[in-house]
Scaffold this motif. Structure first.
Motif: not given
Lengths: 172, 185
Positions: A2, A4, A89
């Motif tokens: 992902k 962050p 994250s």
């Protein structure tokens, strides 16, 4: 993985809000380098002895005495906050050589760590001489329209740009 | 006028941890704990640092102005010791370009597992010790040179307070426009 990162304008606005809260509640402008200097005082105890540190003209000032106070606890919070964000994250991992550095100086870990150590020494020496860093002068100072903050920001940017231009100059 | 002390003792210390927590979290979310972002800022290739800092100081500046107007906060101005601030900021800028971090982002980056930031922190401890040892000499010979005291831009420019804040907001708008134009290319 992902991403962050949040929108940088949103992050900036929220950091501005943190500054407002810091002025309103504890009445203390955010800063980093005072606390780090206190930590350096604690690190100096094995070399100078606790009496030596206590007798030092700089560390014996009330706001610079090594110990757990507002400045040093703010550092603890900052480290914990970054850790929390990275853990949330999935960005928490050991790395040592960044992209820009390796593209110019290669992937030697020893070279990178030595460079970072020397750079770090300049950072805190400079921040103490100027009586503030990117937080204390660069954000807290500039936002109060303090002349010292704006002078710090301008000279820091100039010195940093020239250094980066020289360091990262492509070899012909 | 004494600043209103809302927090003292233990709540004051907790506020340090909590405000620090928010600050560190935001530094990481903003991407400024990444040394590449800092290096590209100095090489004018990435404007993340500018966006974060300029927004923070404009929002914070207007907020603190309002707090001051309503008597909820007092200013904390650092002295302008011209030689010390310029020389210190010069060393700082060199260190920041080499490390790819400043003290705050370096501490935050070290907490996320960056070993180079940990080395920078160790260097900061060495630099902090060197400074404390050199302090008596610096305090006598360097810091008093060009000491202007706690001056602010309104004093220096001879402009009213509101005009300076208006200038700050206008500067911010101008920088945002420049960045938007630059990034469209």
């Amino acid at each position: 993985m992902k991403n962050p990162r949040w929108n940088p304008y949103l992050v900036g606005a929220l950091i501005g809000l943190v500054c407002i809260l810091a002025f309103a509640l504890p009445g203390k402008a955010p800063g980093m380098s005072t606390g780090l200097s206190q930590a350096a005082g604690a690190c100096a105890i094995p070399f100078l002895g606790s009496e030596g540190v206590a007798a030092n003209a700089y560390w014996s000032k009330p706001s610079h005495r090594p110990g757990w106070d507002y400045s040093t606890l703010f550092l603890v919070g900052t480290a914990a906050g970054a850790l929390l964000s990275a853990a949330a994250s999935g960005a928490l991992r050991l790395t040592s050589v960044s992209e820009e550095w390796s593209s110019r100086f290669g992937s030697s870990r020893a070279l990178r760590l030595t460079g970072a150590f020397l750079g770090g020494a300049l950072l805190l020496f400079g921040a103490r001489l100027a009586d503030g860093c990117t937080s204390g002068h660069g954000i807290s100072g500039t936002l109060q329209l303090a002349a010292s903050g704006w002078v710090f920001f301008a000279v820091m940017f100039l010195a940093g740009s020239v250094t980066a231009a020289l360091l990262y100059r492509r070899r012909a | 006028m004494t600043p209103p002390a809302f927090l003292t003792g233990e709540p004051l210390l907790w506020s340090a941890v909590l405000l620090g927590l928010a600050f560190g979290f935001l530094l990481h979310r903003g991407g400024v704990t990444d040394p590449d972002v800092i290096v590209r800022f100095f090489r004018l290739r990435d404007f993340t640092v500018v966006k974060v800092m300029v927004t923070a100081l404009t929002v914070g500046g207007v907020g603190v102005l309002l707090l001051r107007e309503t008597g909820l906060a007092t200013l904390q101005i650092k002295e302008l010791n011209l030689l010390a601030v310029c020389f210190g900021a010069g060393l700082f800028g060199i260190g920041m370009a080499v490390c790819g971090s400043c003290p705050g982002t370096g501490l935050a980056a070290a907490a996320t597992g960056r070993l180079d930031a940990m080395a920078a922190l160790a260097g900061m401890m060495a630099g902090g010790i060197a400074y404390a040892l050199a302090f008596p000499w610096l305090a006598a010979e360097v810091i008093p040179v060009g000491a202007f005291g706690k001056v602010r831009l309104p004093d220096l420019l001879g402009l009213p307070e509101w005009a300076c804040y208006l200038g700050l907001v206008a500067m911010t708008a101008g920088i945002f426009r420049l960045i938007a134009r630059g990034e469209r290319r």
